[in-house]
Enzyme design. Sequence first.
Site, PDB file in Angstrom:
ATOM      1  N   HIS A 121       0.821  -1.282   0.002  1.00  0.00           N
ATOM      2  CA  HIS A 121      -0.073   0.398   0.056  1.00  0.00           C
ATOM      3  C   HIS A 121       0.473   1.627   0.184  1.00  0.00           C
ATOM      4  CE1 HIS A 121      -3.164   2.770   1.638  1.00  0.00           C
ATOM      5  NE2 HIS A 121      -3.731   1.900   1.789  1.00  0.00           N
ATOM      6  N   ASP A 198       2.726  -4.971   8.421  1.00  0.00           N
ATOM      7  CA  ASP A 198       0.922  -3.988   7.801  1.00  0.00           C
ATOM      8  C   ASP A 198      -0.090  -5.168   7.745  1.00  0.00           C
ATOM      9  OD1 ASP A 198      -0.714  -2.816   7.214  1.00  0.00           O
ATOM     10  OD2 ASP A 198       0.168  -1.991   5.596  1.00  0.00           O
ATOM     11  N   GLN A 201      -5.472  -5.535   6.888  1.00  0.00           N
ATOM     12  CA  GLN A 201      -6.274  -6.230   5.278  1.00  0.00           C
ATOM     13  C   GLN A 201      -5.671  -7.517   6.344  1.00  0.00           C
ATOM     14  OE1 GLN A 201      -9.276  -5.211   3.489  1.00  0.00           O
ATOM     15  NE2 GLN A 201      -6.533  -3.488   2.358  1.00  0.00           N
ATOM     16  N   LYS A 224     -10.927  -1.079   9.671  1.00  0.00           N
ATOM     17  CA  LYS A 224     -11.532  -2.395   8.797  1.00  0.00           C
ATOM     18  C   LYS A 224     -11.177  -3.237   9.662  1.00  0.00           C
ATOM     19  CE  LYS A 224      -8.407  -0.132   5.107  1.00  0.00           C
ATOM     20  NZ  LYS A 224      -6.830  -0.174   5.053  1.00  0.00           N
ATOM     21  N   CYS A 362      -4.441   2.176  -3.664  1.00  0.00           N
ATOM     22  CA  CYS A 362      -3.445   3.019  -3.125  1.00  0.00           C
ATOM     23  C   CYS A 362      -1.901   2.037  -3.372  1.00  0.00           C
ATOM     24  CB  CYS A 362      -3.704   3.192  -1.954  1.00  0.00           C
ATOM     25  SG  CYS A 362      -4.917   4.410  -1.196  1.00  0.00           S
TER      26      CYS A 362
END
Length: 404
Positions: A121, A198, A201, A224, A362
């Site tokens: 991202h 990260d 997601q 999220k 992104c």
Amino acid sequence: MINVDKIREDFPILKETVHGKPLVYFDNAATSQTPQIVIDTIVDYYISYNANIHRGVHTLSQIATDKYEQARIKIQNHFNAKEAYEIILTSGTTHSINIVAAGFASLINKDDEIIVSALEHHSNIVPWQMLCEKTGAILKVIPMNEDGSLEMELYHNLLNENTKLVFCNHVSNALGTLNPIKEIIDAAHKVNAAVLIDGAQATPHIKPDVQALDVDFYVASAHKLCGPTGVGLLYGKQEWLEKLPPYQGGGEMIETVSFKKTTYAGLPHKFEAGTPNICGGIAFGTAIEYMNSIGFNNIVSYENELLEYGTQELLKIKGLKIYGATKEKTAVISFNVNEIHPYDIGSILDKLGIAVRTGHHCAQPIMDFYKIPGTIRASFSFYNTKEEIDVLVNGVKRAVQMLS
Ligand SMILES: *Cc1c(COP(=O)(O)O)cnc(C)c1O
């Protein structure tokens, strides 16, 4: 097992209409919807105990402080962090990454190497480029394969004694690829490099165990995983958080202040300057409890059913191509039909009440890899249904008819 009808009752927004059509919300990878219990937590805060934390002797301040710190412990337990003070509450993934990137500026030298993956991202590319510009460190990229997986052999070849940091997402937001992060972490540790994962997601689908992963930093956003926007977490191993300098100066993050010298507060306050998103942090804790009450095993097996069904039905459309076809992926379908611009299909779907994301998500380097301007991305959550997928498939068919 998921009782989707019952779960949908928890989400008031799912009863909304858009352009006169029932809302079909398939943009979960951009942000998830909010269950009533989280909305109630937010309302309750402002109605009954809105006060600043960590600094008042008065009752409301103590209630707010207790609830905020309880939320930190809920988050700690969920991620299985060893200590509550290893959980830094931030404004979200982007903020968390920037805290680490800025901190490493003082720990990195010219010609040190930083590795990022080709699936990142933008929020996980730009801060490292800034760090490299500042320090003269070198950015290296793990390339990707046609199916959306990382070229792991090349990753192992990139590692050497100059590697100081490795950054990778747990799940790619553009394609849904689930990356082999345990292998990435273990290999990086062999050359003494730190690893930041990260998890923005991954966390809506997976319950990560930061101790079992032995990861140095893990970041995610509440919005999220059924929580509010503007709050997220930075997990860091104590030893790393102690090594990193604070990111921002201000109230809350100091122990003593004089014009000669200020000493910093201990963890986690060293990284939490200023008044935080108090209500958001508390609601983040509620969101995590809500997700756990449904159960991550149930969530994943139901979402996989949706993914399989959606993939099968969409592929029946002539000229439709899906990007990212690894076996290990979350419930995200990124696709195009023929040469039709994704934006045009997305706009027609919107008129039909269907929310999807179109564009580069992104993650422009991924689009460059496939030589496309973008994709249409349908991302599913545990509150979606197969009937909604039928609405999407019919909508795409209709859009293709209108546009070709
Ligand atoms: C959404 C997302 C981000 C950015 O999260 P913010 O909440 O906007 O800070 C970073 N990485 C990935 C993989 C994401 O999906």
